[in-house]
Design a protein around this motif. Sequence first.
Motif, PDB file in Angstrom:
ATOM      1  N   GLY A 128     -29.110  14.334  -5.027  1.00  0.00           N
ATOM      2  CA  GLY A 128     -28.902  15.123  -3.833  1.00  0.00           C
ATOM      3  C   GLY A 128     -30.213  15.501  -3.171  1.00  0.00           C
ATOM      4  N   ALA A 129     -30.096  16.150  -2.007  1.00  0.00           N
ATOM      5  CA  ALA A 129     -31.291  16.489  -1.232  1.00  0.00           C
ATOM      6  C   ALA A 129     -32.134  17.558  -1.920  1.00  0.00           C
ATOM      7  N   MET A 130     -31.512  18.455  -2.674  1.00  0.00           N
ATOM      8  CA  MET A 130     -32.283  19.504  -3.346  1.00  0.00           C
ATOM      9  C   MET A 130     -33.163  18.916  -4.445  1.00  0.00           C
ATOM     10  N   LYS A 131     -32.629  17.979  -5.207  1.00  0.00           N
ATOM     11  CA  LYS A 131     -33.404  17.377  -6.297  1.00  0.00           C
ATOM     12  C   LYS A 131     -34.366  16.323  -5.767  1.00  0.00           C
ATOM     13  N   ARG A 132     -33.926  15.565  -4.773  1.00  0.00           N
ATOM     14  CA  ARG A 132     -34.741  14.453  -4.280  1.00  0.00           C
ATOM     15  C   ARG A 132     -35.864  14.905  -3.359  1.00  0.00           C
ATOM     16  N   HIS A 133     -35.597  15.897  -2.484  1.00  0.00           N
ATOM     17  CA  HIS A 133     -36.582  16.308  -1.484  1.00  0.00           C
ATOM     18  C   HIS A 133     -36.967  17.785  -1.585  1.00  0.00           C
ATOM     19  N   ASN A 134     -36.488  18.473  -2.612  1.00  0.00           N
ATOM     20  CA  ASN A 134     -36.843  19.876  -2.839  1.00  0.00           C
ATOM     21  C   ASN A 134     -36.327  20.776  -1.719  1.00  0.00           C
ATOM     22  N   PHE A 135     -35.147  20.460  -1.158  1.00  0.00           N
ATOM     23  CA  PHE A 135     -34.526  21.340  -0.176  1.00  0.00           C
ATOM     24  C   PHE A 135     -34.093  22.640  -0.848  1.00  0.00           C
ATOM     25  N   SER A 136     -33.972  23.692  -0.048  1.00  0.00           N
ATOM     26  CA  SER A 136     -33.604  24.998  -0.602  1.00  0.00           C
ATOM     27  C   SER A 136     -32.097  25.198  -0.698  1.00  0.00           C
ATOM     28  N   CYS A 147     -20.386  24.580  -0.635  1.00  0.00           N
ATOM     29  CA  CYS A 147     -21.388  23.608  -0.175  1.00  0.00           C
ATOM     30  C   CYS A 147     -22.786  24.204  -0.299  1.00  0.00           C
ATOM     31  N   HIS A 148     -23.015  24.900  -1.411  1.00  0.00           N
ATOM     32  CA  HIS A 148     -24.276  25.607  -1.585  1.00  0.00           C
ATOM     33  C   HIS A 148     -25.455  24.665  -1.757  1.00  0.00           C
ATOM     34  N   ARG A 149     -25.208  23.459  -2.256  1.00  0.00           N
ATOM     35  CA  ARG A 149     -26.296  22.512  -2.506  1.00  0.00           C
ATOM     36  C   ARG A 149     -26.371  21.429  -1.426  1.00  0.00           C
ATOM     37  N   HIS A 150     -25.630  21.581  -0.344  1.00  0.00           N
ATOM     38  CA  HIS A 150     -25.683  20.592   0.731  1.00  0.00           C
ATOM     39  C   HIS A 150     -26.986  20.716   1.515  1.00  0.00           C
ATOM     40  N   LEU A 151     -27.326  19.647   2.244  1.00  0.00           N
ATOM     41  CA  LEU A 151     -28.594  19.666   2.969  1.00  0.00           C
ATOM     42  C   LEU A 151     -28.483  20.365   4.308  1.00  0.00           C
ATOM     43  N   GLY A 152     -27.288  20.647   4.797  1.00  0.00           N
ATOM     44  CA  GLY A 152     -27.134  21.355   6.062  1.00  0.00           C
ATOM     45  C   GLY A 152     -27.116  20.410   7.245  1.00  0.00           C
ATOM     46  N   GLY A 153     -27.312  20.957   8.440  1.00  0.00           N
ATOM     47  CA  GLY A 153     -27.271  20.147   9.657  1.00  0.00           C
ATOM     48  C   GLY A 153     -28.428  19.172   9.734  1.00  0.00           C
TER      49      GLY A 153
END
Length: 217
Positions: A128-136, A147-153
């Motif tokens: 996911g984006a949090m693990k791959r790109h360090n999104f918050s 959808c707490h771990r989604h990357l958003g818009g």
Amino acid sequence: MTQIYDESGKVVPVTVVHAGPCDVLQVRTAEKDGYEAVQIGYLDKPRRLASRSERGHVAKLDSKRSKSRTAAGVELSAKAGCEPKRFIREIRGTAGDLAPGSQITVEAFAEVPAVDIVATSKGRGFSGAMKRHNFSGQRATHGVKKCHRHLGGTGCSAYPSRLFKGVRMPGQYGNARTTVRNQKVVRVDAENNLILVLGGIPGPKGGFVVVKQTNKV
């Protein structure tokens, strides 16, 4: 990885790399191949596991093709005369005094201050984006549901109605060729063919890596 003490008594984190001895399998020249490089091999491969082409790459094997080429006056390339190798790579640059059959040891890095290390990084699958790109991630309070771990818009509304290339999203993470540049050489153990490099390097324990002198100033 481990840690050692330097001359001043400070703890230094290092990665221990078993480097060599490596056999020189081929020497590429600009006249014959169009570029200059040295092909080296590391770690013997049992002959029963090696194909005929792998055995013929390092030692002379009699075949109809070799006999016909010899009869036609074609000069066959020199062989290293060693065992088949598990890991073979080419290092660009002039060969100098190296020739097929010679060996390269860690003593070549005795006066080298820093190196570049090329390896395949650990594969982490589809991440996911949090693990791959360090999104918050999304908020953990009101208004966010499952959808707490989604990357958003991702932006882009009616115009241009598409996403631009390079947008950071979930996807394959790791398992890619990775280069760590300008790593300091802390110590060279010629007796055990070991190089101690400052910090970490890509790949798992026991993975194959390419160590070469850095070209960074």
